[in-house]
Design an enzyme around this catalytic site. Structure first.
Site, short mmCIF file in Angstrom:
data_model
loop_
_atom_site.label_atom_id
_atom_site.label_comp_id
_atom_site.label_asym_id
_atom_site.label_seq_id
_atom_site.Cartn_x
_atom_site.Cartn_y
_atom_site.Cartn_z
N LYS A 13 0.83 -1.22 0.00
CA LYS A 13 0.00 0.00 0.00
C LYS A 13 0.86 1.26 0.00
CE LYS A 13 -2.52 -0.71 3.73
NZ LYS A 13 -2.02 -2.03 4.15
N ARG A 88 -9.73 1.90 8.83
CA ARG A 88 -9.29 0.54 9.08
C ARG A 88 -10.35 -0.26 9.81
NH1 ARG A 88 -3.51 1.10 8.74
NH2 ARG A 88 -2.36 -0.83 9.02
N ARG A 127 11.17 -6.91 4.92
CA ARG A 127 11.03 -5.50 4.53
C ARG A 127 11.98 -4.60 5.33
NH1 ARG A 127 5.07 -2.95 4.36
NH2 ARG A 127 5.04 -3.19 6.61
N ARG A 161 10.78 -2.07 10.76
CA ARG A 161 9.76 -1.55 11.67
C ARG A 161 9.58 -2.51 12.85
NH1 ARG A 161 4.61 0.02 8.03
NH2 ARG A 161 3.62 -0.92 9.85
N ARG A 172 -1.28 -8.56 13.16
CA ARG A 172 -1.81 -7.52 12.27
C ARG A 172 -2.70 -8.13 11.20
NH1 ARG A 172 3.52 -5.00 10.38
NH2 ARG A 172 2.24 -3.75 9.00
P1 AMP Z 1 0.60 0.94 8.67
O1 AMP Z 1 1.82 1.78 8.50
O2 AMP Z 1 -0.57 1.46 7.86
O3 AMP Z 1 0.86 -0.52 8.47
O4 AMP Z 1 0.14 1.12 10.21
C1 AMP Z 1 0.97 0.69 11.26
C2 AMP Z 1 0.18 0.60 12.56
O5 AMP Z 1 -0.36 1.88 12.88
C3 AMP Z 1 -1.04 -0.32 12.51
O6 AMP Z 1 -0.71 -1.68 12.74
C4 AMP Z 1 -1.89 0.27 13.66
O7 AMP Z 1 -1.36 -0.09 14.92
C5 AMP Z 1 -1.63 1.77 13.47
N1 AMP Z 1 -2.63 2.36 12.56
C6 AMP Z 1 -2.41 2.91 11.33
N2 AMP Z 1 -3.55 3.37 10.79
C7 AMP Z 1 -4.54 3.10 11.69
C8 AMP Z 1 -5.95 3.31 11.72
N3 AMP Z 1 -6.60 3.86 10.68
N4 AMP Z 1 -6.63 2.91 12.83
C9 AMP Z 1 -6.00 2.36 13.87
N5 AMP Z 1 -4.70 2.10 13.91
C10 AMP Z 1 -3.94 2.48 12.83
#
Ligand code: AMP
Length: 215
Positions: A13, A88, A127, A161, A172
């Site tokens: 993404k 989400r 990654r 990360r 996740r």
């Molecule tokens: P990402 O970089 O999009 O994979 O997001 C990393 C982490 O940030 C996720 O696993 C959640 O813990 C948190 N996170 C990101 N976006 C959201 C969202 N819209 N709602 C809740 N938690 C989020």
């Protein structure tokens, strides 16, 4: 255009969002990036988010929705945006609809990136991401940087990360299936969903995405 990007962790993404946002001249808004920026700046919001992120859980809606709305209200997002990682869950999708209705605007499309689950785990475990820009993504096997640990694009340090460790990845994925996937049905009911396969080369996926968006 106003676009939402959905897909499991590891679907690419972030990578696709960066290319699509550039092609469409709209800002790329990633709630994950906003949380990570808050964590590295040591803000209160970052402190609240960190424990949830490290556990692979969603950050609570009362923190997330306000942060996403603040970002969408910035001047660069007036004529469109590409949302990556937000909404989400269904309550975030409903809050987004309310915010858009208040501005008398609508989403144009929800792009759903599909990728098989075993591929997801392989992609994420290897990654490595640039500290300067999370759109600079490498992989220990599939996309090695010229110099180990150094970003080819800007020379930044590459790191893994915290939430890309295997156990957290599995959590996740579970959260994705139970909480995020239902938003696809929510948006299908609005006729907005375009599903494409996220397998293949980055530029091929971008081309498929642009086609699905009618561009
Ligand atoms: P990402 O970089 O999009 O994979 O997001 C990393 C982490 O940030 C996720 O696993 C959640 O813990 C948190 N996170 C990101 N976006 C959201 C969202 N819209 N709602 C809740 N938690 C989020």
């Amino acid at each position: 255009m106003r676009i939402v990007l959905v897909g499991p962790p590891g679907a690419g993404k972030g990578t696709q969002a960066a290319f699509l946002a550039k092609n469409l001249s709209i800002p790329h808004i990633s709630t994950g990036d906003l949380f990570r920026a808050n964590i590295s700046q040591g803000t209160e919001l970052g402190k609240k988010a960190k424990s949830y992120m490290d556990a692979g859980q969603l950050v609570p809606d009362e923190v997330t929705i306000g942060m996403a709305k603040d970002r969408m209200e910035q001047p660069d997002a007036v004529n469109g945006f590409l949302l990556d990682g937000f909404p989400r869950n269904v309550s975030q999708a409903e809050a987004l609809d309310v915010a858009l209705q208040a501005d008398d605007v609508k989403l144009d499309a929800v792009l759903d990136l599909e990728v098989p689950e075993d591929e997801v785990v392989k992609r994420i475990a290897g990654r490595r991401i640039c500290r300067n820009d999370s759109a600079h993504v490498f992989h220990v096997e599939y996309k090695q940087p010229k110099t180990e640990g150094v970003c080819d694009v800007c020379g930044g340090e590459l790191y893994q990360r915290d939430d890309d460790q295997e156990e957290t990845v599995r959590k996740r994925l579970e959260v994705y299936h139970t909480q995020t996937e239902p938003i696809i049905g929510y948006y299908q009911a609005q006729g907005l969903v375009k599903t494409i396969s996220a397998l293949g080369k980055v530029d091929e996926v971008t081309a498929k995405a642009m086609e699905a968006l009618g561009r």
